[in-house]
Write a protein that holds these residues in place. Structure first.
Motif: not given
Length: 275
Positions: A184-189, A192-201, A263-274
């Protein structure tokens, strides 16, 4: 008088080719097997097994041959070829073709439902995904290939990725807490890259266009788009224009069901904290 080994047939594998070259260099140097074995610190029997293609060389042996015959890395390059061939041998049918096209892509639209997509996996997560139904060695070979694929994300002009993951894929506990925490930390990192857009359903979305399964649309500078669909029987590449258009429409519908990148990035951070 010992019988001279028969001339080898045409090599049928990289291991056999290494053996043929080893014998050719040894004989050109005027050395017998025992003489070469003594010089390199191996047994004549081992030299014979390598020359016959019965076993593959170690990296140290390949380097020793380069030093002995002053071949400027030839034997080590053959060893690298053997390693790569071994990894390709355990790939599912059709996957080498997909890897070749993936390396040429200028853009990718990726949707995954069950697991985090391969290009975004950590080595530890990838091993856990790939080890089911395989030996440890086979899984490790596939992990190396998967990590090599990820090199395209670090090149000077990387492809632009739009990746949509089902929340279930991000939360599925593969490999245990530490593996998932690193993933999950890897996904967060990566997000943040300019050429990767990550979204979650989000899981609460219910029914949406992505339920039939995962796929990837690859775009190229000159060639038409193609679609990659994985499965139990290997990789399938689809280039029929109507089918590719249908997958493109489906991806747009799936993206409409996903949260924004922020919002997807915030969800990833929430998952990481858990974790």
């Amino acid at each position: 008088m010992p019988r001279r080994p028969r001339d080898p047939d045409v090599p049928s594998s990289p291991v056999e080719y290494f053996g043929v070259e080893l014998r050719a260099y040894r004989e050109a140097a005027g050395m017998s097997r025992p003489q070469l074995a003594e010089k390199l610190g191996y047994t004549p029997q081992w030299i014979g097994q390598l020359e016959s293609g019965k076993y593959g060389p170690s990296e140290d042996f390949a380097r020793d041959c380069d030093t002995c015959f002053q071949t400027n890395g030839t034997f080590h390059r053959l060893w690298e070829w053997i390693q790569r061939f071994g990894r390709l041998a355990v790939l599912p049918p059709g996957f080498p073709d997909f890897i070749a096209r993936e390396a040429e892509a200028m853009g990718m639209h990726i949707f995954e439902t069950m697991v985090i997509t391969g290009l975004l996996q950590t080595p530890e997560y990838a091993f856990e995904v790939l080890r089911e139904g395989r030996t440890t060695e086979e899984a490790e070979q596939l992990v190396v290939t998967r990590m090599e694929r990820q090199a395209i994300l670090k090149r000077k002009n990387p492809p632009h990725l739009v990746v949509i993951l089902d929340e279930g894929a991000v939360r599925r506990p593969i490999g245990g807490r530490e593996v998932m925490k690193g993933q999950v930390q890897h996904l967060i990192d990566l997000a943040s890259l300019h050429h990767i857009t990550l979204q979650i359903v989000p899981a609460g979305r219910g029914s949406y266009a992505g339920l039939p399964g995962a796929f990837m649309v690859l775009s190229f500078a000159q060639d038409p788009d193609i679609v990659h669909v994985g499965g139990y029987l290997g990789a399938q590449l689809i280039d029929h224009i109507d089918a590719v258009r249908t997958y493109g429409i489906q991806f747009d519908l799936i993206r409409g069901a996903a949260m924004s990148a922020g919002d997807s990035l915030e969800l990833l951070r929430t998952i990481l904290e858990s974790q």
